[in-house]
Design a protein around this motif. Sequence first.
Motif, PDB file in Angstrom:
ATOM      1  N   ASN A 206       0.806  -1.207   0.000  1.00 48.45           N
ATOM      2  CA  ASN A 206       0.000   0.000   0.000  1.00 48.45           C
ATOM      3  C   ASN A 206       0.850   1.273   0.000  1.00 48.45           C
ATOM      4  OD1 ASN A 206      -2.580   1.473   0.386  1.00 48.45           O
ATOM      5  ND2 ASN A 206      -1.541   2.061   2.280  1.00 48.45           N
ATOM      6  N   ALA A 207       1.986   1.254   0.673  1.00 39.35           N
ATOM      7  CA  ALA A 207       2.817   2.466   0.763  1.00 39.35           C
ATOM      8  C   ALA A 207       3.274   2.906  -0.629  1.00 39.35           C
ATOM      9  CB  ALA A 207       4.019   2.218   1.673  1.00 39.35           C
TER      10      ALA A 207
ATOM     11  N   GLU B 247       0.364   4.433  -2.440  1.00 42.52           N
ATOM     12  CA  GLU B 247       0.095   5.800  -1.972  1.00 42.52           C
ATOM     13  C   GLU B 247       1.087   6.795  -2.563  1.00 42.52           C
ATOM     14  OE1 GLU B 247      -0.895   6.600   2.037  1.00 42.52           O
ATOM     15  OE2 GLU B 247      -2.379   5.007   2.123  1.00 42.52           O
ATOM     16  N   ARG B 248       2.354   6.389  -2.636  1.00 45.73           N
ATOM     17  CA  ARG B 248       3.370   7.253  -3.257  1.00 45.73           C
ATOM     18  C   ARG B 248       2.972   7.569  -4.709  1.00 45.73           C
ATOM     19  NH1 ARG B 248       5.215  10.042  -1.365  1.00 45.73           N
ATOM     20  NH2 ARG B 248       4.611  11.427  -2.978  1.00 45.73           N
TER      21      ARG B 248
ATOM     22  N   GLY C 229      22.890  -2.077   0.099  1.00 47.12           N
ATOM     23  CA  GLY C 229      22.955  -1.620   1.494  1.00 47.12           C
ATOM     24  C   GLY C 229      21.598  -1.600   2.176  1.00 47.12           C
ATOM     25  N   TYR C 230      20.545  -1.842   1.417  1.00 51.54           N
ATOM     26  CA  TYR C 230      19.191  -1.758   1.974  1.00 51.54           C
ATOM     27  C   TYR C 230      18.452  -3.093   1.877  1.00 51.54           C
ATOM     28  CZ  TYR C 230      20.471   3.061   2.029  1.00 51.54           C
ATOM     29  OH  TYR C 230      21.146   4.220   2.292  1.00 51.54           O
TER      30      TYR C 230
ATOM     31  N   ILE D 158      17.753  -7.136   3.263  1.00 45.74           N
ATOM     32  CA  ILE D 158      17.505  -7.775   4.557  1.00 45.74           C
ATOM     33  C   ILE D 158      18.018  -9.200   4.462  1.00 45.74           C
ATOM     34  CG2 ILE D 158      15.688  -8.527   6.164  1.00 45.74           C
ATOM     35  CD1 ILE D 158      13.911  -6.313   4.914  1.00 45.74           C
TER      36      ILE D 158
ATOM     37  N   GLU E 144      12.709  -5.132   0.214  1.00 42.62           N
ATOM     38  CA  GLU E 144      11.335  -4.651   0.145  1.00 42.62           C
ATOM     39  C   GLU E 144      11.224  -3.528  -0.876  1.00 42.62           C
ATOM     40  OE1 GLU E 144       9.476  -4.735   4.406  1.00 42.62           O
ATOM     41  OE2 GLU E 144      11.393  -3.694   4.431  1.00 42.62           O
TER      42      GLU E 144
ATOM     43  N   GLU F 219      10.110  -0.712  -0.349  1.00 42.63           N
ATOM     44  CA  GLU F 219      10.495   0.526   0.322  1.00 42.63           C
ATOM     45  C   GLU F 219      11.992   0.814   0.210  1.00 42.63           C
ATOM     46  OE1 GLU F 219       8.445  -1.757   1.540  1.00 42.63           O
ATOM     47  OE2 GLU F 219       6.850  -0.862   2.770  1.00 42.63           O
ATOM     48  N   ALA F 220      12.791  -0.214  -0.116  1.00 39.94           N
ATOM     49  CA  ALA F 220      14.233   0.002  -0.262  1.00 39.94           C
ATOM     50  C   ALA F 220      14.515   1.045  -1.345  1.00 39.94           C
ATOM     51  CB  ALA F 220      14.932  -1.317  -0.593  1.00 39.94           C
TER      52      ALA F 220
ATOM     53  N   SER G  22      13.126   3.765  -1.660  1.00 38.24           N
ATOM     54  CA  SER G  22      13.069   5.097  -1.051  1.00 38.24           C
ATOM     55  C   SER G  22      14.438   5.563  -0.563  1.00 38.24           C
ATOM     56  CB  SER G  22      12.085   5.114   0.121  1.00 38.24           C
ATOM     57  OG  SER G  22      10.778   4.974  -0.359  1.00 38.24           O
ATOM     58  N   SER G  23      15.382   4.642  -0.461  1.00 39.95           N
ATOM     59  CA  SER G  23      16.729   5.052  -0.069  1.00 39.95           C
ATOM     60  C   SER G  23      17.343   5.960  -1.137  1.00 39.95           C
ATOM     61  CB  SER G  23      17.615   3.828   0.174  1.00 39.95           C
ATOM     62  OG  SER G  23      17.782   3.116  -1.046  1.00 39.95           O
TER      63      SER G  23
ATOM     64  N   LEU H 222      12.345   9.662  -2.126  1.00 42.41           N
ATOM     65  CA  LEU H 222      10.957   9.183  -2.089  1.00 42.41           C
ATOM     66  C   LEU H 222      10.351   9.035  -3.484  1.00 42.41           C
ATOM     67  CD1 LEU H 222       9.341  11.059   0.930  1.00 42.41           C
ATOM     68  CD2 LEU H 222      10.161   8.696   0.809  1.00 42.41           C
ATOM     69  N   ARG H 223      10.755   9.911  -4.428  1.00 40.85           N
ATOM     70  CA  ARG H 223      10.135   9.865  -5.753  1.00 40.85           C
ATOM     71  C   ARG H 223      10.950   9.088  -6.786  1.00 40.85           C
ATOM     72  NH1 ARG H 223       7.426  15.856  -5.896  1.00 40.85           N
ATOM     73  NH2 ARG H 223       5.294  15.138  -5.618  1.00 40.85           N
TER      74      ARG H 223
ATOM     75  N   LEU I 141       4.764  16.147   0.524  1.00 44.39           N
ATOM     76  CA  LEU I 141       4.755  14.700   0.253  1.00 44.39           C
ATOM     77  C   LEU I 141       4.362  13.951   1.524  1.00 44.39           C
ATOM     78  CD1 LEU I 141       8.049  14.009  -1.773  1.00 44.39           C
ATOM     79  CD2 LEU I 141       5.723  14.349  -2.631  1.00 44.39           C
ATOM     80  N   HIS I 142       3.754  12.798   1.328  1.00 48.52           N
ATOM     81  CA  HIS I 142       3.423  11.917   2.447  1.00 48.52           C
ATOM     82  C   HIS I 142       4.139  10.588   2.238  1.00 48.52           C
ATOM     83  CE1 HIS I 142       0.116  14.778   2.114  1.00 48.52           C
ATOM     84  NE2 HIS I 142      -0.180  14.535   3.379  1.00 48.52           N
TER      85      HIS I 142
ATOM     86  N   SER J 210       5.367   6.512   4.360  1.00 49.31           N
ATOM     87  CA  SER J 210       5.145   5.566   5.463  1.00 49.31           C
ATOM     88  C   SER J 210       6.351   5.557   6.400  1.00 49.31           C
ATOM     89  CB  SER J 210       4.935   4.164   4.896  1.00 49.31           C
ATOM     90  OG  SER J 210       6.157   3.675   4.369  1.00 49.31           O
TER      91      SER J 210
ATOM     92  N   ARG K 273       8.045   3.029   7.206  1.00 46.24           N
ATOM     93  CA  ARG K 273       9.046   2.127   6.654  1.00 46.24           C
ATOM     94  C   ARG K 273       9.874   2.855   5.572  1.00 46.24           C
ATOM     95  NH1 ARG K 273      11.345  -1.805   8.173  1.00 46.24           N
ATOM     96  NH2 ARG K 273      12.190  -3.461   6.887  1.00 46.24           N
ATOM     97  N   ASP K 274       9.194   3.613   4.723  1.00 44.07           N
ATOM     98  CA  ASP K 274       9.924   4.379   3.709  1.00 44.07           C
ATOM     99  C   ASP K 274      10.844   5.401   4.369  1.00 44.07           C
ATOM    100  OD1 ASP K 274       9.008   3.746   0.807  1.00 44.07           O
ATOM    101  OD2 ASP K 274       7.144   3.769   1.938  1.00 44.07           O
TER     102      ASP K 274
ATOM    103  N   TYR L 224      14.018   3.733   5.491  1.00 42.66           N
ATOM    104  CA  TYR L 224      14.953   3.486   4.387  1.00 42.66           C
ATOM    105  C   TYR L 224      15.568   4.795   3.892  1.00 42.66           C
ATOM    106  CZ  TYR L 224      13.902  -1.472   3.697  1.00 42.66           C
ATOM    107  OH  TYR L 224      13.794  -2.831   3.839  1.00 42.66           O
ATOM    108  N   ALA L 225      14.749   5.840   3.854  1.00 38.98           N
ATOM    109  CA  ALA L 225      15.240   7.118   3.323  1.00 38.98           C
ATOM    110  C   ALA L 225      16.307   7.719   4.239  1.00 38.98           C
ATOM    111  CB  ALA L 225      14.076   8.087   3.146  1.00 38.98           C
TER     112      ALA L 225
ATOM    113  N   LYS M  21      18.223   5.861   6.612  1.00 40.72           N
ATOM    114  CA  LYS M  21      19.268   4.933   7.036  1.00 40.72           C
ATOM    115  C   LYS M  21      20.536   5.142   6.214  1.00 40.72           C
ATOM    116  CE  LYS M  21      20.433   0.112   7.562  1.00 40.72           C
ATOM    117  NZ  LYS M  21      20.012  -1.266   7.648  1.00 40.72           N
TER     118      LYS M  21
END
Lengths: 361, 361
Positions: free
Chosen positions: A193-194, A197-198, A291-292, A294, A333, A335-336, A338-339, A342-343, B87-88, B90, B92-93, B96-97, B99
């Motif tokens: 879902n995250a 949403e992005r 680096g991101y 698991i 994941e 979400e990795a 996002s490292s 975000l965009r 921006l919005h 999560s 978790r994001d 990662y952003a 770390k």
Amino acid sequence: MEREKVMENLQGLGKEVLAELEAGRSPTIEIPVRTLSNIKFNEVKEQLELGSSVSKRNFMNVAHSRKFMQTLLVAAWINKDLLSKNLHTSLRDMYYALKRTIPGTKENTFEDQHTESDPIVVDLETALDVLREELHLNADVRGRVVGNVVIEDRGDTVDWSKLGSGGWSIPSNVEDIKFKEVDAKYILLIEKNAAFERLHEDKFWKHENCILITSQGQAARGVRRLANRLSIEHNVPLYVFTDCDAYGWYIYSVIKWGSMNLAHVSNKLGTSNARFLGLTMTDIEKYGLEGYTIKAKDMDIKRAKELLKYPWFKHEEWQKEIKIMIKKGYKAELEALSSKGLRFITNTYLPDKIGSKDFLP
Amino acid sequence: MEREKVMENLQGLGKEVLAELEAGRSPTIEIPVRTLSNIKFNEVKEQLELGSSVSKRNFMNVAHSRKFMQTLLVAAWINKDLLSKNLHTSLRDMYYALKRTIPGTKENTFEDQHTESDPIVVDLETALDVLREELHLNADVRGRVVGNVVIEDRGDTVDWSKLGSGGWSIPSNVEDIKFKEVDAKYILLIEKNAAFERLHEDKFWKHENCILITSQGQAARGVRRLANRLSIEHNVPLYVFTDCDAYGWYIYSVIKWGSMNLAHVSNKLGTSNARFLGLTMTDIEKYGLEGYTIKAKDMDIKRAKELLKYPWFKHEEWQKEIKIMIKKGYKAELEALSSKGLRFITNTYLPDKIGSKDFLP
């Protein structure tokens, strides 16, 4: 299938039983076998399906008679209390509605939902070749959708491009939805879902002219059926986007090839022309996400080794990906991404992958 | 709270630290204490809230300095990368952003999300008296809504009465939603999706002129905040409808009085004028559902005994209900009402209960 046709099929079951009784024979019902031995992978259709084994449920066989009674009870109730009244309900409600002590006996119709009444519904689904949803028995709901699509549902016209931040909540039963307008280059079905949403906040679906769906984990039946109908009826490619782990890849597997539990409905819930967009082990290297990652747990590796053996994962590209995971011993994941910002997913990763058609089969 | 105001508060935090540094003092940040000893039940407001204890996080204290660094890092990032860009994302994001290895050291900014970056967000929520959603950090989504309500959200006008069988998917963040029209006698918030679907199919919300929400289990923050805003801003009573067990009653408890984990935001997530509609132990007897109850497990009884001791369950009616459960040793699900017919809930149970205002406090 039309409601009237499903009712005819249910009534046909009853009429056959009646005819046998009137002829003085013990009535039987034929149910296709759903055990592992009868589940096949059809290489041509690229779908899991049932083989031809059939089991007979015989009323006069003491070992069968309870199940026989339950099968007719459920079939009659679905026909009379759901379909003819045009009502829908859940498996749990059905269990409560049908549970009672049979007059003059100490026998209950059902003692347990999961081991008794639920399997009868799958029996009927299989024997009559209908979806549980066509029997008006709803499954759990999860998932939402946005995009340039207008539907008609229960008399309402719903425009999926005008639903604010929320989106349309995908119901369990999408059989009666009419697609009035479908304007999309592809469907992007996202596990998390995250990430949905992005992309929704970035209006990715608008700029790219695509349909965005999130399954929020393993795809519920409603999500699978909606993706199937949209993709097949409107000839829109379906791209699936999950975490880079055996669990995420299995989500893809179920969306594309169907599942062993529901092999009898793969043609309606599975979308065999789906493609896997990511996240792949190759992506991790390509986009510098090492680096991101698991560390994979024993369970992850065990599951990856199982995938390796499934006939539907025999494609060379999948074998390569799965083997890299087992060798490297890590997973990642969504979400990795996002490292990298975000965009990054909106502006770089997805346009890259989709532009170069960098998909797995 | 306006986005600009939240940014000012975050920047204020930074300015105080800077002033202390410039004055040659070790900077400190004050965070209200969230341990059990500082959680109080306010009898007047009928809400869980934090007491006045405050802890100081001191940069020059070796035991505090890592957390101090993390607090400023998160606060600065929220200000600059989320709020100022609108921006919005999560939790978790965000993890990662943010770390990374701090240049010139072997120290990572964060090693773990749940024990390190998540609690910092709750610290900021508490210290600045803002919701996590106002910091643009979204929570999990779950739940949907239908009713005679028109909202404006992200430039779209969404009519909750025209969404077919699906309904509006409640987003995690409902802060920016504008209610254009709210026409409802009450809000009915239902734990189980199956009961929501029954009522939605029967157009209960239309005939009764109410808003139907399902939380699909424990209510997500978005659901709690939406119910709070609708009920308080538009003066609409909120009735909660859950299973008859300690788990269901606790769902009500969190919706009404807030939770211990989130005692610092009870005023925004809790709706203290909520009433409990059912299912009660008394209902089971009144409607003859004894044959459809489930034997309570040890855990259920243990949990019921805990509820008995919470100050917010001290109302005589609740004490009586909980004691009946412990004595009878059974519980019941909403679906048990289907034993009286699928539409019993629509045609008899709810009109009865709401008509006679048969609620628990």
